[in-house]
Design a protein around this motif. Structure first.
Motif, PDB file in Angstrom:
ATOM      1  N   LEU A 223      -9.129   1.000   5.209  1.00  0.00           N
ATOM      2  CA  LEU A 223      -7.796   1.731   5.460  1.00  0.00           C
ATOM      3  C   LEU A 223      -7.472   1.192   7.018  1.00  0.00           C
ATOM      4  O   LEU A 223      -6.258   1.003   7.296  1.00  0.00           O
ATOM      5  N   LEU A 224      -8.284   1.062   7.796  1.00  0.00           N
ATOM      6  CA  LEU A 224      -7.783   0.401   9.411  1.00  0.00           C
ATOM      7  C   LEU A 224      -7.229  -0.904   9.118  1.00  0.00           C
ATOM      8  O   LEU A 224      -6.279  -1.115   9.715  1.00  0.00           O
ATOM      9  N   ILE A 225      -7.641  -1.667   8.416  1.00  0.00           N
ATOM     10  CA  ILE A 225      -7.239  -2.940   8.369  1.00  0.00           C
ATOM     11  C   ILE A 225      -5.758  -2.987   7.706  1.00  0.00           C
ATOM     12  O   ILE A 225      -4.868  -3.542   8.064  1.00  0.00           O
ATOM     13  N   VAL A 226      -5.760  -2.140   6.805  1.00  0.00           N
ATOM     14  CA  VAL A 226      -4.417  -1.922   6.055  1.00  0.00           C
ATOM     15  C   VAL A 226      -3.311  -1.419   6.967  1.00  0.00           C
ATOM     16  O   VAL A 226      -2.065  -2.008   6.873  1.00  0.00           O
ATOM     17  N   VAL A 227      -3.657  -0.462   7.647  1.00  0.00           N
ATOM     18  CA  VAL A 227      -2.682   0.206   8.638  1.00  0.00           C
ATOM     19  C   VAL A 227      -2.589  -0.703   9.966  1.00  0.00           C
ATOM     20  O   VAL A 227      -1.371  -0.985  10.135  1.00  0.00           O
ATOM     21  N   GLN A 231       1.262  -2.294  10.378  1.00  0.00           N
ATOM     22  CA  GLN A 231       2.266  -2.070  11.687  1.00  0.00           C
ATOM     23  C   GLN A 231       2.287  -3.500  12.359  1.00  0.00           C
ATOM     24  O   GLN A 231       3.525  -3.579  12.799  1.00  0.00           O
ATOM     25  N   PHE A 232       1.294  -4.192  12.266  1.00  0.00           N
ATOM     26  CA  PHE A 232       1.505  -5.608  13.009  1.00  0.00           C
ATOM     27  C   PHE A 232       2.534  -6.387  12.410  1.00  0.00           C
ATOM     28  O   PHE A 232       3.583  -7.065  13.118  1.00  0.00           O
ATOM     29  N   LEU A 233       2.847  -6.411  11.111  1.00  0.00           N
ATOM     30  CA  LEU A 233       3.757  -7.315  10.639  1.00  0.00           C
ATOM     31  C   LEU A 233       5.340  -6.707  10.988  1.00  0.00           C
ATOM     32  O   LEU A 233       6.149  -7.381  11.043  1.00  0.00           O
ATOM     33  N   TRP A 234       5.369  -5.385  10.758  1.00  0.00           N
ATOM     34  CA  TRP A 234       6.359  -4.651  10.963  1.00  0.00           C
ATOM     35  C   TRP A 234       7.164  -4.852  12.198  1.00  0.00           C
ATOM     36  O   TRP A 234       8.297  -5.344  12.585  1.00  0.00           O
ATOM     37  N   ILE A 272     -10.319   9.243  -0.882  1.00  0.00           N
ATOM     38  CA  ILE A 272      -9.382   9.651   0.260  1.00  0.00           C
ATOM     39  C   ILE A 272      -8.197   8.955   0.263  1.00  0.00           C
ATOM     40  O   ILE A 272      -6.992   9.338   0.545  1.00  0.00           O
ATOM     41  N   PHE A 273      -8.445   7.545   0.043  1.00  0.00           N
ATOM     42  CA  PHE A 273      -7.282   6.486   0.064  1.00  0.00           C
ATOM     43  C   PHE A 273      -6.529   6.558  -0.988  1.00  0.00           C
ATOM     44  O   PHE A 273      -6.493   5.680  -1.895  1.00  0.00           O
ATOM     45  N   THR A 274      -5.392   7.485  -1.033  1.00  0.00           N
ATOM     46  CA  THR A 274      -4.656   7.732  -2.340  1.00  0.00           C
ATOM     47  C   THR A 274      -3.211   7.249  -1.880  1.00  0.00           C
ATOM     48  O   THR A 274      -3.032   7.397  -0.570  1.00  0.00           O
ATOM     49  N   TYR A 275      -2.272   7.206  -2.540  1.00  0.00           N
ATOM     50  CA  TYR A 275      -0.956   6.729  -2.363  1.00  0.00           C
ATOM     51  C   TYR A 275      -0.265   7.995  -1.698  1.00  0.00           C
ATOM     52  O   TYR A 275       0.418   7.831  -0.637  1.00  0.00           O
ATOM     53  N   GLY A 276      -0.523   9.181  -1.976  1.00  0.00           N
ATOM     54  CA  GLY A 276      -0.107  10.252  -1.227  1.00  0.00           C
ATOM     55  C   GLY A 276      -0.479  10.394   0.119  1.00  0.00           C
ATOM     56  O   GLY A 276       0.132  10.879   1.134  1.00  0.00           O
ATOM     57  N   ILE A 347      -4.615   7.905  14.133  1.00  0.00           N
ATOM     58  CA  ILE A 347      -4.453   8.999  13.259  1.00  0.00           C
ATOM     59  C   ILE A 347      -5.269   8.509  11.751  1.00  0.00           C
ATOM     60  O   ILE A 347      -5.718   9.503  11.252  1.00  0.00           O
ATOM     61  N   THR A 348      -5.294   7.472  11.522  1.00  0.00           N
ATOM     62  CA  THR A 348      -6.013   7.337  10.278  1.00  0.00           C
ATOM     63  C   THR A 348      -7.597   7.738  10.481  1.00  0.00           C
ATOM     64  O   THR A 348      -8.160   8.132   9.637  1.00  0.00           O
ATOM     65  N   LEU A 349      -8.266   7.210  11.587  1.00  0.00           N
ATOM     66  CA  LEU A 349      -9.475   7.567  11.991  1.00  0.00           C
ATOM     67  C   LEU A 349      -9.610   8.953  11.838  1.00  0.00           C
ATOM     68  O   LEU A 349     -10.660   9.815  11.513  1.00  0.00           O
ATOM     69  N   ILE A 350      -8.885   9.692  12.739  1.00  0.00           N
ATOM     70  CA  ILE A 350      -9.028  11.411  12.723  1.00  0.00           C
ATOM     71  C   ILE A 350      -8.898  11.861  11.354  1.00  0.00           C
ATOM     72  O   ILE A 350      -9.556  12.809  10.788  1.00  0.00           O
ATOM     73  N   SER A 351      -8.022  11.468  10.570  1.00  0.00           N
ATOM     74  CA  SER A 351      -7.703  11.973   9.155  1.00  0.00           C
ATOM     75  C   SER A 351      -8.610  11.661   8.084  1.00  0.00           C
ATOM     76  O   SER A 351      -9.121  12.441   7.475  1.00  0.00           O
ATOM     77  N   TYR A 352      -9.411  10.449   8.264  1.00  0.00           N
ATOM     78  CA  TYR A 352     -10.410   9.836   7.400  1.00  0.00           C
ATOM     79  C   TYR A 352     -11.679  10.855   7.647  1.00  0.00           C
ATOM     80  O   TYR A 352     -12.143  11.330   6.595  1.00  0.00           O
ATOM     81  N   PHE A 353     -11.950  11.079   8.815  1.00  0.00           N
ATOM     82  CA  PHE A 353     -13.138  11.829   9.161  1.00  0.00           C
ATOM     83  C   PHE A 353     -12.747  13.532   8.956  1.00  0.00           C
ATOM     84  O   PHE A 353     -13.868  14.047   8.549  1.00  0.00           O
ATOM     85  N   ALA A 354     -11.670  14.106   9.134  1.00  0.00           N
ATOM     86  CA  ALA A 354     -11.094  15.299   8.640  1.00  0.00           C
ATOM     87  C   ALA A 354     -11.575  15.480   7.182  1.00  0.00           C
ATOM     88  O   ALA A 354     -12.168  16.530   6.854  1.00  0.00           O
TER      89      ALA A 354
END
Length: 421
Positions: A223-227, A231-234, A272-276, A347-354
């Motif tokens: 997830l962290l790599i994807v995010v 963002q980097f490409l954007w 956890i890693f769903t499209y939604g 945010i990814t880190l916080i959400s994943y652990f939540a």
């Protein structure tokens, strides 16, 4: 941002990005899987009464829902439970269209191949165990195989050609006949080899091969790599989600469908890693979670920033933040590099652990897109704490953006004052 670094990055990243965008099979899989999301949503909505009943546990409403649960969840049997059939059709249609050979028969051929590969003939009917989420990766194989066989036979003119005077529909039907027969023969051979040699139905064989990749994608590092890459490409002007989703979208949608199916069957919801989850939590209001930044812009003393923020607030609420990314701009803006690229990773880190800790429920439904903040999060989990998580992410991102925004604002105000002098 150092121009030499930018030039080096563009030199090496652009070819990779272009290859991903131009790779027909990856793009067809992505487009086809995205096309089935509305069907998954319909299946998810039909499961909401089951989720509500589970939340209530008892009472008049609980009794009413349980009494008619078969009616409420009926649509799910023909949507989520056989989602791979629809995926095979849409992936084949997308791939055939990219080759310029699409006809209605192309998608139907893919369905036929998929049914032969995935269906098990049992006494009294057909076992559809592998036509749901567990058959999604087989649907990719079915679609690509059927289209490539059809394309090969068309290019080699191994088709029945009727005179031009014959009606178009008749001509197409006969033209598709030989490719259809060849696809059926190949599918039967593959299915029986899998059963006879491997001892498994073909989807189980495919899932066994993909198991390492599938389990690896639904992890925090993935997830962290994807995010980060998105963002980097954007930041450098490349549409990050369009590029990276070619790799991760099929996994995320498959996880989503599996969660929906497991919840309906009373099984543990594990992914956890769903499209939604991606769009409702870690990219809420658009890449970079920029709603708070937009509000800061609306209150800015810099006229240019205030104008862009005012114009971008409504689209941002509904998850469309391209006006901000290109209008501010965030692209190649040295003030925005750190918050825009690294903030969403926090945010990814916080959400994943939540979710892994059980503090917030995991996704059990596929929410529609372009909903205001928090709405999709609740539909996805039926957990009010997920709404808090989504809104907290926006607040945290606003705090992260604030000091960088103030530096940029000071620079913009200075430019405006110099222009007016």
């Amino acid at each position: 941002m150092n121009s030499k670094f930018q030039d080096t990055l563009m030199k090496y990243m652009m070819p990779v990005a272009n290859r991903l965008e131009q790779q027909k099979h990856l793009q067809a899989i992505k487009d086809g899987m995205i096309a089935v999301i509305p069907i998954i949503i319909v299946g998810s909505v039909s499961l909401l009464p089951l989720a509500i009943a589970n939340l209530l546990g008892s009472g008049a409403i609980y009794e009413f829902l349980n009494r008619y649960m078969g009616v409420f969840t009926y649509a799910g049997k023909f949507t989520s439970d056989i989602i791979s059939i629809y995926a095979a059709f849409f992936i084949a249609a997308a791939l055939a269209k990219s080759y310029g050979i699409y006809t209605n028969q192309t998608g139907v051929t893919a369905i036929m191949v998929h049914l032969i590969l995935s269906g098990l003939v049992i006494e009294g009917g057909l076992d559809i165990s592998y036509l749901g989420a567990s058959g999604l990766f087989t649907s990719m194989v079915s679609a690509i195989l059927s289209v490539e066989v059809t394309r090969f036979m068309m290019e080699k003119k191994l088709t029945i050609r009727l005179p031009d005077s014959v009606p178009v529909m008749v001509g197409e039907s006969f033209g598709a006949l030989l490719p259809l027969v060849m696809n059926a023969v190949l599918a039967v051979i593959i299915a029986n080899l899998s059963l006879g040699i491997g001892g498994k139905v073909f989807p189980a064989f495919v899932m066994g091969l993909l198991a390492p990749a599938i389990s690896t994608m639904d992890t925090l590092p993935a997830l962290l790599i994807v995010v980060f890459l998105t963002q980097f490409l954007w930041f450098f002007g490349l549409h990050g989600p369009s590029i990276t989703s070619a790799v991760w979208a099929s996994f995320a949608i498959a996880y989503e469908a599996e969660n929906v199916a497991n919840f309906a069957a009373g099984l543990p919801v594990t992914h956890i890693f769903t499209y939604g989850f991606y769009y409702s939590i870690i990219q809420l209001t658009g890449s970079g979670l920029t709603l708070g930044l937009v509000i800061l812009m609306m209150r800015s003393r810099a006229k240019s920033l205030k104008a862009i923020g005012t114009a971008g607030i409504v689209p941002s609420i509904f998850g469309i933040n391209e006006p901000i990314i290109f209008g501010m701009p965030i692209i190649l803006n040295p003030f925005m590099f750190i918050p825009f690229v690294f903030g969403p990773m926090l945010i990814t880190l916080i959400s994943y652990f939540a979710m892994t800790s059980g503090l917030v429920g995991k996704p059990i439904a596929a929410p529609p897109g372009f909903l205001p903040p928090g709405v999709a999060a609740f539909i996805m989990t039926l957990d009010w704490k997920c709404v808090v998580l989504a809104l907290a992410g926006l607040v945290i991102m606003t705090i992260i953006y604030y000091p960088f925004f103030k530096m940029m604002e000071a620079s913009e105000i200075k430019k405006e004052q110099e222009a007016e002098a």
